[in-house]
Design a protein around this motif. Structure first.
Motif, PDB file in Angstrom:
ATOM      1  N   LEU A 306       1.217  -0.876   0.019  1.00  0.00           N
ATOM      2  CA  LEU A 306       0.073   0.175  -0.354  1.00  0.00           C
ATOM      3  C   LEU A 306       1.036   1.194   0.386  1.00  0.00           C
ATOM      4  O   LEU A 306       1.871   1.597   1.459  1.00  0.00           O
ATOM      5  N   GLU A 307       1.164   1.799  -0.902  1.00  0.00           N
ATOM      6  CA  GLU A 307       1.921   3.297  -0.972  1.00  0.00           C
ATOM      7  C   GLU A 307       0.981   4.507  -0.824  1.00  0.00           C
ATOM      8  O   GLU A 307      -0.226   4.797  -1.089  1.00  0.00           O
ATOM      9  N   VAL A 308       1.295   5.506  -0.039  1.00  0.00           N
ATOM     10  CA  VAL A 308       0.682   7.003  -0.025  1.00  0.00           C
ATOM     11  C   VAL A 308       1.894   7.956  -0.655  1.00  0.00           C
ATOM     12  O   VAL A 308       3.084   7.481  -0.686  1.00  0.00           O
ATOM     13  N   ILE A 309       2.039   8.815  -1.383  1.00  0.00           N
ATOM     14  CA  ILE A 309       2.551  10.394  -0.994  1.00  0.00           C
ATOM     15  C   ILE A 309       3.253  11.241  -0.335  1.00  0.00           C
ATOM     16  O   ILE A 309       2.292  11.166   0.730  1.00  0.00           O
ATOM     17  N   GLY A 334       0.589  -7.800  27.625  1.00  0.00           N
ATOM     18  CA  GLY A 334       0.239  -6.566  27.287  1.00  0.00           C
ATOM     19  C   GLY A 334       0.424  -6.718  26.039  1.00  0.00           C
ATOM     20  O   GLY A 334       0.455  -7.478  25.186  1.00  0.00           O
ATOM     21  N   PHE A 335      -0.142  -5.870  24.641  1.00  0.00           N
ATOM     22  CA  PHE A 335      -0.295  -6.177  23.175  1.00  0.00           C
ATOM     23  C   PHE A 335      -0.326  -4.674  22.731  1.00  0.00           C
ATOM     24  O   PHE A 335      -1.106  -3.806  22.758  1.00  0.00           O
ATOM     25  N   ILE A 336       0.205  -4.556  21.816  1.00  0.00           N
ATOM     26  CA  ILE A 336      -0.010  -3.315  20.665  1.00  0.00           C
ATOM     27  C   ILE A 336      -0.019  -3.577  19.038  1.00  0.00           C
ATOM     28  O   ILE A 336       0.495  -4.757  18.742  1.00  0.00           O
ATOM     29  N   LYS A 337      -1.141  -3.339  18.895  1.00  0.00           N
ATOM     30  CA  LYS A 337      -1.631  -3.373  17.168  1.00  0.00           C
ATOM     31  C   LYS A 337      -1.996  -2.625  16.717  1.00  0.00           C
ATOM     32  O   LYS A 337      -2.201  -0.817  16.748  1.00  0.00           O
ATOM     33  N   LEU A 338      -1.069  -2.253  15.125  1.00  0.00           N
ATOM     34  CA  LEU A 338      -0.948  -1.471  14.324  1.00  0.00           C
ATOM     35  C   LEU A 338      -1.359  -2.017  12.860  1.00  0.00           C
ATOM     36  O   LEU A 338      -1.316  -3.175  12.323  1.00  0.00           O
ATOM     37  N   SER A 339      -2.757  -1.059  13.185  1.00  0.00           N
ATOM     38  CA  SER A 339      -2.913  -1.631  11.862  1.00  0.00           C
ATOM     39  C   SER A 339      -3.645  -0.355  10.828  1.00  0.00           C
ATOM     40  O   SER A 339      -3.744   0.598  11.125  1.00  0.00           O
ATOM     41  N   ILE A 340      -3.624  -0.887   9.293  1.00  0.00           N
ATOM     42  CA  ILE A 340      -3.468   0.143   8.417  1.00  0.00           C
ATOM     43  C   ILE A 340      -4.625  -0.001   7.341  1.00  0.00           C
ATOM     44  O   ILE A 340      -5.074  -1.099   6.962  1.00  0.00           O
ATOM     45  N   ILE A 341      -5.526   1.288   7.585  1.00  0.00           N
ATOM     46  CA  ILE A 341      -7.204   0.931   6.996  1.00  0.00           C
ATOM     47  C   ILE A 341      -6.997   2.241   5.489  1.00  0.00           C
ATOM     48  O   ILE A 341      -6.744   3.591   5.889  1.00  0.00           O
ATOM     49  N   GLU A 342      -7.155   1.569   4.765  1.00  0.00           N
ATOM     50  CA  GLU A 342      -7.134   2.460   3.083  1.00  0.00           C
ATOM     51  C   GLU A 342      -8.971   2.600   2.976  1.00  0.00           C
ATOM     52  O   GLU A 342      -9.714   1.812   2.701  1.00  0.00           O
ATOM     53  N   ASN A 343      -9.077   3.960   2.854  1.00  0.00           N
ATOM     54  CA  ASN A 343     -10.068   4.803   2.370  1.00  0.00           C
ATOM     55  C   ASN A 343      -9.961   5.097   1.444  1.00  0.00           C
ATOM     56  O   ASN A 343      -9.246   5.646   0.227  1.00  0.00           O
ATOM     57  N   ASP A 344     -10.666   5.964  -0.064  1.00  0.00           N
ATOM     58  CA  ASP A 344     -10.731   6.227  -1.148  1.00  0.00           C
ATOM     59  C   ASP A 344      -9.576   7.553  -0.996  1.00  0.00           C
ATOM     60  O   ASP A 344      -9.100   7.728  -1.856  1.00  0.00           O
ATOM     61  N   ASN A 345      -9.554   8.432  -0.075  1.00  0.00           N
ATOM     62  CA  ASN A 345      -8.734   9.135  -0.161  1.00  0.00           C
ATOM     63  C   ASN A 345      -7.611   9.606   0.485  1.00  0.00           C
ATOM     64  O   ASN A 345      -7.001  10.646   0.974  1.00  0.00           O
ATOM     65  N   ASP A 346      -7.795   8.759   1.786  1.00  0.00           N
ATOM     66  CA  ASP A 346      -6.281   9.212   2.773  1.00  0.00           C
ATOM     67  C   ASP A 346      -6.638   7.051   3.280  1.00  0.00           C
ATOM     68  O   ASP A 346      -6.653   6.543   2.822  1.00  0.00           O
ATOM     69  N   ILE A 347      -5.271   7.250   4.062  1.00  0.00           N
ATOM     70  CA  ILE A 347      -4.674   5.928   4.581  1.00  0.00           C
ATOM     71  C   ILE A 347      -4.719   6.348   6.160  1.00  0.00           C
ATOM     72  O   ILE A 347      -4.362   7.607   6.444  1.00  0.00           O
ATOM     73  N   GLY A 407      -6.553   1.387  27.824  1.00  0.00           N
ATOM     74  CA  GLY A 407      -5.342   1.324  27.140  1.00  0.00           C
ATOM     75  C   GLY A 407      -5.836   2.983  26.190  1.00  0.00           C
ATOM     76  O   GLY A 407      -6.175   3.352  26.396  1.00  0.00           O
ATOM     77  N   THR A 408      -5.288   3.097  24.608  1.00  0.00           N
ATOM     78  CA  THR A 408      -5.173   3.906  24.423  1.00  0.00           C
ATOM     79  C   THR A 408      -5.700   3.447  22.561  1.00  0.00           C
ATOM     80  O   THR A 408      -4.985   2.624  22.511  1.00  0.00           O
ATOM     81  N   VAL A 409      -6.041   4.695  22.006  1.00  0.00           N
ATOM     82  CA  VAL A 409      -6.064   4.215  20.514  1.00  0.00           C
ATOM     83  C   VAL A 409      -5.626   5.236  20.189  1.00  0.00           C
ATOM     84  O   VAL A 409      -5.995   6.155  20.427  1.00  0.00           O
ATOM     85  N   VAL A 410      -4.329   5.334  18.801  1.00  0.00           N
ATOM     86  CA  VAL A 410      -4.031   6.487  18.043  1.00  0.00           C
ATOM     87  C   VAL A 410      -4.101   6.198  17.029  1.00  0.00           C
ATOM     88  O   VAL A 410      -3.882   5.116  16.754  1.00  0.00           O
ATOM     89  N   GLN A 411      -4.585   7.494  15.896  1.00  0.00           N
ATOM     90  CA  GLN A 411      -5.447   7.177  14.834  1.00  0.00           C
ATOM     91  C   GLN A 411      -4.728   8.431  14.127  1.00  0.00           C
ATOM     92  O   GLN A 411      -5.063   9.837  14.253  1.00  0.00           O
ATOM     93  N   ILE A 412      -3.839   8.145  13.124  1.00  0.00           N
ATOM     94  CA  ILE A 412      -3.532   8.783  12.655  1.00  0.00           C
ATOM     95  C   ILE A 412      -3.643   8.908  10.907  1.00  0.00           C
ATOM     96  O   ILE A 412      -3.685   7.694  10.039  1.00  0.00           O
ATOM     97  N   THR A 413      -4.474  10.032  10.059  1.00  0.00           N
ATOM     98  CA  THR A 413      -4.793   9.810   8.865  1.00  0.00           C
ATOM     99  C   THR A 413      -3.791  11.342   7.909  1.00  0.00           C
ATOM    100  O   THR A 413      -3.701  12.099   8.472  1.00  0.00           O
ATOM    101  N   ILE A 414      -3.574  10.564   7.187  1.00  0.00           N
ATOM    102  CA  ILE A 414      -2.837  11.587   5.876  1.00  0.00           C
ATOM    103  C   ILE A 414      -3.603  10.788   4.726  1.00  0.00           C
ATOM    104  O   ILE A 414      -3.955  10.208   4.600  1.00  0.00           O
ATOM    105  N   PRO A 415      -3.427  12.311   3.530  1.00  0.00           N
ATOM    106  CA  PRO A 415      -4.194  12.108   3.071  1.00  0.00           C
ATOM    107  C   PRO A 415      -3.175  10.992   1.303  1.00  0.00           C
ATOM    108  O   PRO A 415      -1.861  11.404   2.179  1.00  0.00           O
ATOM    109  N   LYS A 416      -4.116  10.509   0.717  1.00  0.00           N
ATOM    110  CA  LYS A 416      -2.852   9.315  -0.264  1.00  0.00           C
ATOM    111  C   LYS A 416      -1.748  10.568  -1.369  1.00  0.00           C
ATOM    112  O   LYS A 416      -0.917  10.342  -1.246  1.00  0.00           O
TER     113      LYS A 416
END
Length: 436
Positions: A306-309, A334-347, A407-416
């Motif tokens: 999965l690529e972004v610029i 404990g655990f750490i889960k890193l998920s990458i989710i692709e949307n229409d215009n961002d990751i 626990g904590t959830v951090v979500q980082i969203t950047i445009p493709k």
């Protein structure tokens, strides 16, 4: 003559008896009274002549008569006791008069009755000047506050630039060290392979000797048997191959970590470029798990690639800072889960940890530069601030939700696509309560 002098003084002078009736008013007072009251003001209650402040005047006069001590009232406390106007000497402009008042107890020489003398001073000019100075002072304070705020922002920006430069230098150094480490890893691996072959040959020789031991003399058989037993040949034979295999596996892990470190740290180009985020995420998990081994690390992405610029250096730094914070929040298991989710215009990068969580009162401050809840010496409070700045650079968003002890959830969203400009909005990072 004395009475004429008093009547012409540029201050108000009035005399009142114990019944609060006016005994005398000089011209300062008389000129400012309504025409119908100027002739018959004597023996009139002061509370009737000046009804607006009658109650206040009565209370002050009463205290003077009872205590036989002067009473003062300054314009800062009660600016307009008497409804008088003040004329500016140059412009002639009339404004409401600011007044200082002093009431002094006196005695009538012709009788024993008690009197009180009211001195009234027009301080409109001084009050206006003071008010102007106050406004100027407030404006200066506001300007100084804005300057201090700007200086803090500049200090923050400078600290972040220094941190970013430090990280870039550290990354280059790490890549160089990783390259140098590859050399000894290479010859150690080669030597270990050779050692494995040598061990195999030696074991084959020993097994051959052991299989022919029955053909030896009885004395020789005893000597050979004693030699095998004294050197624990049976244990050595079972363990040596496994030891060499484990060592080879350890070297492979070191080689993988070094390779990931080199790939993660060393950039071949500056500016925006294609970033294969799945590969970056896997490298990041490998590197962090080498230092923080307690958590179980999980990775999830629907696609293999999965690529972004974007800017690889700042994006990697942001993800690493968030992941390290997550790892440090887990004290035991404990655990750490890193998920990458692709949307229409961002990751979206979603980092979920089962650590200690963040207290509600700290949740809105975690992106502030130099804010940290870690013990002194264990953190500078720049990690999440640098991460937030890096995501802003990509015109992305950072949201965080947490609950203490959960626990904590951090979500980082950047445009493709690359941002059209480097300007970013001034929106605050999103924070909200989190529950599982």
């Amino acid at each position: 003559m004395f009475e004429q002098l008093v009547s012409k003084l540029p201050v108000g002078i009035g005399i009142v008896d114990e019944a609060f009736n006016v005994v005398y008013l000089n011209d300062f007072f008389l000129d400012r009274l309504p025409h119908e009251l100027r002739k018959d003001y004597k023996e009139q209650p002061v509370t009737e002549l000046f009804k607006g402040q009658g109650k206040f005047l009565k209370r002050r006069l009463k205290s003077v008569f009872v205590l036989q001590h002067p009473s003062f009232s300054y314009w800062e406390q009660r600016p307009h006791i008497f409804p008088f106007k003040s004329s500016r000497p140059i412009t002639g402009e009339e404004t409401q008069m600011y007044q200082n008042m002093e009431i002094i107890p006196i005695k009538d020489n012709t009788s024993d009755r008690k009197l009180a003398c009211i001195f009234l001073q027009d301080v409109t000019a001084q009050a206006s000047y003071f008010r102007a100075q106050q406004k100027l002072s407030q404006a200066l304070k506001k300007e100084h506050a804005e300057q201090r705020k700007l200086i803090r922002k500049l200090d923050t920006a400078q600290s972040q630039l220094i941190q970013a430069e430090k990280m870039a230098s550290t990354g280059q150094l790490a890549a160089g060290i990783a390259h140098e480490i590859n050399n000894p890893i290479g010859f150690v691996t080669a030597n270990l392979d050779t050692l494995s072959q040598y061990a195999s040959h030696l074991l084959a020789i020993c097994d051959g000797v052991e299989s022919q031991i029955t053909h030896f003399t009885e004395e020789m058989q005893e000597q050979m048997q004693s030699l095998f037993e004294s050197n624990h040949y049976a244990l050595l034979k079972d363990d040596i191959t496994e030891l060499i295999d484990e060592s080879s596996e350890g070297l492979s892990r070191v080689r993988d970590i070094v390779e990931n470190l080199k790939n993660f740290s060393l950039e071949t180009a500056d500016g925006y470029q294609n970033i294969e985020v799945c590969s970056v995420a896997k490298q990041l998990i490998t590197l962090i798990s080498a230092q923080y081994a307690k958590p179980v690390y999980k990775f999830e992405c629907a696609k293999e690639k999965l690529e972004v610029i974007g800017d690889p250096g700042t994006l990697k730094q942001a993800l690493m800072n968030v992941m390290i914070n997550a790892a440090q929040a887990i004290e035991d298991k404990g655990f750490i889960k890193l998920s990458i989710i692709e949307n229409d215009n961002d990751i979206a990068f979603k980092i979920l940890d089962s650590g200690c969580g963040i207290a509600e009162q700290n949740l809105k401050r975690i992106f502030e530069p130099f804010f940290t809840t870690k013990p002194e010496g264990q953190g500078q409070g720049l990690g999440l601030s640098v991460a937030y700045t890096a995501i802003e650079k990509h015109q992305g968003k950072v949201s965080i939700s947490s609950k203490e002890g959960k626990g904590t959830v951090v979500q980082i969203t950047i445009p493709k696509s690359p941002p059209q400009s480097s300007s970013t909005d001034n929106s605050e990072p999103a924070t909200e309560a989190f529950s599982k």
